[in-house]
Motif scaffolding. Sequence first.
Motif, PDB file in Angstrom:
ATOM      1  N   ILE A 246       0.826  -1.153  -0.098  1.00 12.35           N
ATOM      2  CA  ILE A 246       0.152  -0.139   0.089  1.00 12.35           C
ATOM      3  C   ILE A 246       0.930   1.237  -0.072  1.00 12.35           C
ATOM      4  CG2 ILE A 246      -1.634   1.199   1.177  1.00 12.35           C
ATOM      5  CD1 ILE A 246      -2.779  -1.266   2.452  1.00 12.35           C
ATOM      6  N   GLY A 247       0.769   2.136  -0.940  1.00  9.57           N
ATOM      7  CA  GLY A 247       1.775   3.170  -1.236  1.00  9.57           C
ATOM      8  C   GLY A 247       0.969   4.386  -0.785  1.00  9.57           C
ATOM      9  N   GLY A 248       1.742   5.454  -0.372  1.00  8.94           N
ATOM     10  CA  GLY A 248       1.449   6.783  -0.281  1.00  8.94           C
ATOM     11  C   GLY A 248       0.815   7.117   1.075  1.00  8.94           C
ATOM     12  N   GLN A 249       0.576   6.261   2.095  1.00  6.08           N
ATOM     13  CA  GLN A 249      -0.082   6.452   3.309  1.00  6.08           C
ATOM     14  C   GLN A 249       0.814   5.939   4.384  1.00  6.08           C
ATOM     15  OE1 GLN A 249      -2.494   8.152   3.473  1.00  6.08           O
ATOM     16  NE2 GLN A 249      -3.523   8.048   1.409  1.00  6.08           N
ATOM     17  N   ASP A 250       1.987   6.603   4.585  1.00  9.18           N
ATOM     18  CA  ASP A 250       3.050   6.157   5.590  1.00  9.18           C
ATOM     19  C   ASP A 250       2.654   6.639   6.791  1.00  9.18           C
ATOM     20  OD1 ASP A 250       4.700   5.230   3.508  1.00  9.18           O
ATOM     21  OD2 ASP A 250       6.066   6.905   3.565  1.00  9.18           O
ATOM     22  N   HIS A 251       1.993   7.631   7.109  1.00  6.65           N
ATOM     23  CA  HIS A 251       1.725   8.034   8.317  1.00  6.65           C
ATOM     24  C   HIS A 251       0.252   7.390   8.830  1.00  6.65           C
ATOM     25  CE1 HIS A 251       0.940  10.435  12.093  1.00  6.65           C
ATOM     26  NE2 HIS A 251      -0.330  10.815  11.660  1.00  6.65           N
TER      27      HIS A 251
ATOM     28  N   SER B  38       0.298  14.671 -11.823  1.00  4.79           N
ATOM     29  CA  SER B  38      -0.851  13.898 -11.074  1.00  4.79           C
ATOM     30  C   SER B  38      -1.499  14.381  -9.763  1.00  4.79           C
ATOM     31  CB  SER B  38      -0.879  12.201 -10.896  1.00  4.79           C
ATOM     32  OG  SER B  38       0.523  12.179 -10.163  1.00  4.79           O
ATOM     33  N   PHE B  39      -0.785  15.661  -9.661  1.00  2.00           N
ATOM     34  CA  PHE B  39      -1.391  16.370  -8.525  1.00  2.00           C
ATOM     35  C   PHE B  39      -2.537  16.319  -7.740  1.00  2.00           C
ATOM     36  CE2 PHE B  39      -2.630  20.424  -6.134  1.00  2.00           C
ATOM     37  CZ  PHE B  39      -1.717  20.135  -5.077  1.00  2.00           C
ATOM     38  N   GLY B  40      -2.883  16.112  -6.604  1.00  2.00           N
ATOM     39  CA  GLY B  40      -4.329  15.668  -6.326  1.00  2.00           C
ATOM     40  C   GLY B  40      -5.122  14.653  -6.574  1.00  2.00           C
ATOM     41  N   PHE B  41      -4.340  13.602  -7.230  1.00  2.00           N
ATOM     42  CA  PHE B  41      -4.956  12.401  -7.575  1.00  2.00           C
ATOM     43  C   PHE B  41      -4.738  11.501  -6.395  1.00  2.00           C
ATOM     44  CE2 PHE B  41      -4.920  11.782 -12.375  1.00  2.00           C
ATOM     45  CZ  PHE B  41      -5.049  13.089 -12.429  1.00  2.00           C
ATOM     46  N   SER B  42      -6.294  10.561  -6.176  1.00  2.00           N
ATOM     47  CA  SER B  42      -6.008   9.737  -5.114  1.00  2.00           C
ATOM     48  C   SER B  42      -5.527   8.330  -5.709  1.00  2.00           C
ATOM     49  CB  SER B  42      -7.725   9.156  -4.768  1.00  2.00           C
ATOM     50  OG  SER B  42      -8.247   8.855  -6.008  1.00  2.00           O
ATOM     51  N   GLY B  43      -5.252   7.234  -4.774  1.00  2.00           N
ATOM     52  CA  GLY B  43      -4.792   6.246  -5.193  1.00  2.00           C
ATOM     53  C   GLY B  43      -5.562   5.327  -6.306  1.00  2.00           C
ATOM     54  N   ALA B  44      -6.861   5.518  -6.114  1.00  2.00           N
ATOM     55  CA  ALA B  44      -7.776   5.024  -7.244  1.00  2.00           C
ATOM     56  C   ALA B  44      -7.394   5.392  -8.491  1.00  2.00           C
ATOM     57  CB  ALA B  44      -9.145   4.835  -6.720  1.00  2.00           C
ATOM     58  N   GLN B  45      -7.425   6.664  -8.514  1.00  2.00           N
ATOM     59  CA  GLN B  45      -7.200   7.433  -9.696  1.00  2.00           C
ATOM     60  C   GLN B  45      -5.834   7.178 -10.240  1.00  2.00           C
ATOM     61  OE1 GLN B  45      -8.034  11.275  -8.125  1.00  2.00           O
ATOM     62  NE2 GLN B  45      -9.688  11.549  -9.784  1.00  2.00           N
ATOM     63  N   LEU B  46      -4.774   6.955  -9.518  1.00  2.00           N
ATOM     64  CA  LEU B  46      -3.556   6.706  -9.972  1.00  2.00           C
ATOM     65  C   LEU B  46      -3.462   5.088 -10.379  1.00  2.00           C
ATOM     66  CD1 LEU B  46      -1.271   8.237  -7.075  1.00  2.00           C
ATOM     67  CD2 LEU B  46      -1.500   9.124  -9.294  1.00  2.00           C
ATOM     68  N   GLU B  47      -4.172   4.280  -9.799  1.00  2.00           N
ATOM     69  CA  GLU B  47      -4.251   3.100 -10.477  1.00  2.00           C
ATOM     70  C   GLU B  47      -4.948   2.799 -11.970  1.00  2.00           C
ATOM     71  OE1 GLU B  47      -6.155  -0.565 -11.644  1.00  2.00           O
ATOM     72  OE2 GLU B  47      -7.173   0.984 -11.128  1.00  2.00           O
ATOM     73  N   SER B  48      -6.102   4.008 -12.069  1.00  2.00           N
ATOM     74  CA  SER B  48      -6.748   4.193 -13.232  1.00  2.00           C
ATOM     75  C   SER B  48      -5.678   4.641 -14.330  1.00  2.00           C
ATOM     76  CB  SER B  48      -7.977   4.954 -13.029  1.00  2.00           C
ATOM     77  OG  SER B  48      -8.732   4.830 -14.467  1.00  2.00           O
ATOM     78  N   VAL B  49      -4.860   5.475 -13.827  1.00  2.00           N
ATOM     79  CA  VAL B  49      -3.768   6.233 -14.942  1.00  2.00           C
ATOM     80  C   VAL B  49      -3.051   5.074 -15.480  1.00  2.00           C
ATOM     81  CG1 VAL B  49      -1.860   7.562 -15.079  1.00  2.00           C
ATOM     82  CG2 VAL B  49      -3.902   8.617 -13.955  1.00  2.00           C
TER      83      VAL B  49
ATOM     84  N   LYS C   5       3.477  14.124  -3.321  1.00  2.00           N
ATOM     85  CA  LYS C   5       4.177  13.714  -4.624  1.00  2.00           C
ATOM     86  C   LYS C   5       4.900  12.182  -4.338  1.00  2.00           C
ATOM     87  CE  LYS C   5       8.022  14.918  -7.458  1.00  2.00           C
ATOM     88  NZ  LYS C   5       9.259  15.824  -7.494  1.00  2.00           N
ATOM     89  N   LYS C   6       5.413  12.309  -3.066  1.00  2.00           N
ATOM     90  CA  LYS C   6       6.408  10.932  -2.885  1.00  2.00           C
ATOM     91  C   LYS C   6       5.505   9.726  -2.696  1.00  2.00           C
ATOM     92  CE  LYS C   6       9.127   8.697   0.896  1.00  2.00           C
ATOM     93  NZ  LYS C   6       9.494   9.049   2.314  1.00  2.00           N
ATOM     94  N   GLY C   7       4.292   9.851  -2.025  1.00  2.00           N
ATOM     95  CA  GLY C   7       3.361   8.898  -1.963  1.00  2.00           C
ATOM     96  C   GLY C   7       2.703   8.389  -3.383  1.00  2.00           C
ATOM     97  N   ARG C   8       2.424   9.572  -4.262  1.00  2.00           N
ATOM     98  CA  ARG C   8       2.075   9.191  -5.515  1.00  2.00           C
ATOM     99  C   ARG C   8       3.009   8.426  -6.391  1.00  2.00           C
ATOM    100  NH1 ARG C   8       0.216  14.595  -5.021  1.00  2.00           N
ATOM    101  NH2 ARG C   8       1.882  15.440  -6.685  1.00  2.00           N
ATOM    102  N   LYS C   9       4.252   8.828  -6.243  1.00  2.00           N
ATOM    103  CA  LYS C   9       5.342   8.116  -6.967  1.00  2.00           C
ATOM    104  C   LYS C   9       5.441   6.481  -6.546  1.00  2.00           C
ATOM    105  CE  LYS C   9      10.153   7.794  -7.832  1.00  2.00           C
ATOM    106  NZ  LYS C   9      11.588   8.322  -7.521  1.00  2.00           N
ATOM    107  N   HIS C  10       5.243   6.336  -5.329  1.00  2.00           N
ATOM    108  CA  HIS C  10       5.316   5.083  -4.853  1.00  2.00           C
ATOM    109  C   HIS C  10       4.061   4.251  -5.218  1.00  2.00           C
ATOM    110  CE1 HIS C  10       5.168   2.142  -0.789  1.00  2.00           C
ATOM    111  NE2 HIS C  10       5.479   1.583  -2.038  1.00  2.00           N
ATOM    112  N   ILE C  11       2.681   4.788  -5.298  1.00  2.00           N
ATOM    113  CA  ILE C  11       1.667   3.890  -5.772  1.00  2.00           C
ATOM    114  C   ILE C  11       1.815   3.671  -7.139  1.00  2.00           C
ATOM    115  CG2 ILE C  11      -0.863   4.373  -6.302  1.00  2.00           C
ATOM    116  CD1 ILE C  11      -0.847   6.222  -3.514  1.00  2.00           C
ATOM    117  N   LEU C  12       2.306   4.593  -8.052  1.00  2.00           N
ATOM    118  CA  LEU C  12       2.580   4.530  -9.465  1.00  2.00           C
ATOM    119  C   LEU C  12       3.503   3.133  -9.666  1.00  2.00           C
ATOM    120  CD1 LEU C  12       2.924   8.197 -10.508  1.00  2.00           C
ATOM    121  CD2 LEU C  12       0.937   6.604 -11.441  1.00  2.00           C
ATOM    122  N   GLU C  13       4.445   3.386  -9.017  1.00  2.00           N
ATOM    123  CA  GLU C  13       5.481   2.166  -9.059  1.00  2.00           C
ATOM    124  C   GLU C  13       4.775   0.608  -8.602  1.00  2.00           C
ATOM    125  OE1 GLU C  13       8.683   3.718  -6.492  1.00  2.00           O
ATOM    126  OE2 GLU C  13       9.608   4.741  -8.193  1.00  2.00           O
TER     127      GLU C  13
END
Length: 499
Positions: free
Chosen positions: A72-77, A276-287, A247-255
Amino acid sequence: MPRWTKEVLIGFVPVLLIFLAFIGVNIIPVLLVVALVGVLTLMKMRGGIAVGASADRKRKKKGPGKLTFDEIGGQDHPKEELMEALTFLIRHEEIQKFGIRPLKGILLTGPPGTGKTLLAKAASQYTDSVFVAASGSEFVEMYVGVGAGRIRDLFHDARNQATKENKKSAVIFIDEIDVIGGKREGGQQREYDQTLNQLLTEMDGIYNSDCPRILLIAATNRKEMLDSALLRPGRFDRHIQVDLPDKKGRKHILEIHAKNKPLAEAVNMDKIAEESFGFSGAQLESVMNEAAIYMMREDKQEIEQRHISMAIDKVMMGEKTDRESTTEEKRRVAIHELGHAIMAEVVRPGSVSQVALSPRGQALGYVRHNPQQEQYLYTKSFLEEQIMIALGGAASEEIYYGGRSTGSSNDFEQALNIVQTMMKSGLTSLGIINIEMVTTEELMRENNVVLEALMSRTRDVLEQHHNVFDQSLEILLGEETLSGDQFRCLFRESSLLPA
């Protein structure tokens, strides 16, 4: 038994009763028997509803798969907070020595698509627990008491399943808990209230037996609607905010979503994460999924950078359409989009990435901006500049056509939302206010004052750069697309021309 048996019986029984009455047979006892059978059948059906729900959950309890927190990416905290809470479930004997009460419930809140369900699934894997999932809508029923019965079944089934599999704990996940956990109102008792009351009772009795231990995880994106009795400590002890990734979280999710896809070596994940500024994890998966589809359409073997950029545009604005515009309509759209682009370049140099006339989704044209820096605090001047960029299209139409079109409706909606943010933040002439205590008339008056002043400033700026319109318009109409570099080149050349 054949499927048509029920239909035959429904048609045959009334005919038989009429026939018996016709030949003089007393049918009152027969009617009483039929009514009794009908009542018993109805009660069985009502009981069957709850049994059916329980059976559905048993099918779900086979497990969520081997999903771990690392996947699971982008949600470290949120992951750190959740893992700390789960440690209490694992190290039960140790925390008892320190007098720490185990957590009963964890509430995951945040926008849709940010990974709340995934975190709950990973929680069961992390604790080696039985995982039971349900949605809030499963407990909603027109019959009184059915929802409460389903809550009892949910906890009972979780304990039984944990015992059967020799597990020390079970994780129950309820998605969209606001459906059953909404604020209770005075007056008539509702079925929802009984269901909520039963949930509160079950949570209070979670630790009546030491084993198996139960942890309730719930998710919602409307926390403000939940009843205060549900949110208090001792029920949902931890409230974990699951926000949109940075941004760091989005990169992790995309990878993560690119692992099973053939990416070209030249693909720059950092650039995609910025775009992809402002995208959620679901949107990044769709990308990533849409990028693979674009690759397949072109019979390519690898996903290229442009495929991902096209996918971002599609997820953000929709697929390209075959809508045909008239020449005059196309010219008006070009002037409108150039107004946005010129204002963006004036207030934030280098921000324009592309100006396009191709219809996409509901838009006849669009300006794509370069990704902005991660920012969580906004000044008054920044928000005013955002409004001026949004008003640039309507202002340019007023300059060239003497009036506006319906194409500005989304721009105005965006501008109004920003003005509302300014008013809530005390950045307007209203000062520091409680917006709920201000009348609609006062709010509308302040809206008009802010927007009219900024519209006037926007028109003045665009009139000073009329040469940019003159230089860019025909090129945009001919090519239908201007890259950011092309537009900036024309902008610089036009700025050097005499006014």
